[in-house]
Design a protein around this motif. Structure first.
Motif, short mmCIF file in Angstrom:
data_model
loop_
_atom_site.label_atom_id
_atom_site.label_comp_id
_atom_site.label_asym_id
_atom_site.label_seq_id
_atom_site.Cartn_x
_atom_site.Cartn_y
_atom_site.Cartn_z
N SER A 1 0.80 -1.22 0.00
CA SER A 1 0.00 0.00 0.00
C SER A 1 0.84 1.28 0.00
O SER A 1 0.28 2.37 -0.10
CB SER A 1 -0.95 0.02 1.21
OG SER A 1 -0.24 0.09 2.42
N HIS A 2 2.14 1.17 0.08
CA HIS A 2 3.00 2.35 0.11
C HIS A 2 3.72 2.51 -1.22
O HIS A 2 4.10 1.53 -1.85
CB HIS A 2 4.04 2.23 1.24
CG HIS A 2 3.41 1.98 2.58
ND1 HIS A 2 2.93 3.00 3.38
CD2 HIS A 2 3.16 0.84 3.24
CE1 HIS A 2 2.42 2.48 4.48
NE2 HIS A 2 2.54 1.17 4.42
N GLU A 3 3.93 3.73 -1.65
CA GLU A 3 4.64 3.97 -2.91
C GLU A 3 6.12 3.68 -2.82
O GLU A 3 6.72 3.22 -3.79
CB GLU A 3 4.46 5.43 -3.34
CG GLU A 3 3.13 5.70 -4.01
CD GLU A 3 3.10 7.07 -4.64
OE1 GLU A 3 4.11 7.49 -5.23
OE2 GLU A 3 2.04 7.71 -4.54
N SER A 4 6.73 3.94 -1.67
CA SER A 4 8.18 3.84 -1.58
C SER A 4 8.71 2.50 -1.05
O SER A 4 9.90 2.24 -1.13
CB SER A 4 8.72 4.97 -0.70
OG SER A 4 8.18 4.88 0.61
N PHE A 5 7.85 1.65 -0.51
CA PHE A 5 8.30 0.34 -0.03
C PHE A 5 7.12 -0.62 0.03
O PHE A 5 5.97 -0.22 0.20
CB PHE A 5 8.95 0.45 1.35
CG PHE A 5 8.00 0.83 2.46
CD1 PHE A 5 7.36 -0.15 3.22
CD2 PHE A 5 7.72 2.16 2.73
CE1 PHE A 5 6.48 0.19 4.23
CE2 PHE A 5 6.84 2.52 3.75
CZ PHE A 5 6.22 1.54 4.50
#
Length: 120
Positions: free
Chosen positions: A101-105
Motif C-alpha cells: 500500500s506504500h509507494e516507496s516500499f
C-alpha cells in the motif's frame, strides 16, 4: 574508525541452509556451500558490507505482522531500482507479500516468516 562495527545480522530460523539460499538468490550473492541440517549458515556481502547469518532454532515462530500477536522485533530493508520487477522476483523465490500500500516500499515475509521490505 570506530572500535565497534556491524559484522553480521543474524536471523533465527528452522532451516539455516534454506533461508540462506533464499536471501542469497534475492541479493544475487554467491552460492553458499552449507550442508543440509547445519546449525548455522553465513552469507557474505561481496561488496564488503555486513554478512547475513542464519541460526537454527526449531522453535522460532513466524511474526504475525501487522498483527501484534507475535512481534517482528526487527526487519531488513533492501534498496531496489525497480520495485515491480524485484517484487515478482521475490515472490518467485518464495517470499509472501504482506503490504503493497506504500509507494516507496512494500513489505514481505521470507519463507521462514521474517518481515522484510523492498524499498525504492
Amino acid at each position: 574508525m570506530s572500535a565497534v562495527s556491524l559484522g553480521a545480522y543474524v536471523l533465527d530460523c528452522p532451516d539455516p541452509a534454506a533461508l540462506a539460499g533464499f536471501y542469497g538468490a534475492l541479493l544475487d550473492w554467491p552460492d553458499l556451500a552449507v550442508e543440509p541440517g547445519a546449525e548455522w549458515a553465513t552469507l557474505r556481502d561481496p561488496g564488503g558490507g555486513p554478512a547475513l547469518g542464519f541460526q537454527r532454532d526449531p522453535e522460532v515462530r513466524a511474526s504475525t505482522w501487522p498483527s501484534r500477536e507475535r512481534h517482528q522485533m526487527a526487519h531488513l530493508d533492501f534498496q531496489v531500482a525497480d520495485l515491480p520487477a524485484q517484487h515478482e522476483r521475490a515472490l518467485a523465490l518464495g517470499a509472501r507479500l504482506l503490504d503493497d500500500s506504500h509507494e516507496s516500499f512494500w513489505v514481505y515475509a521470507d519463507p521462514a516468516g521474517h518481515p522484510f521490505c523492498l524499498c525504492r
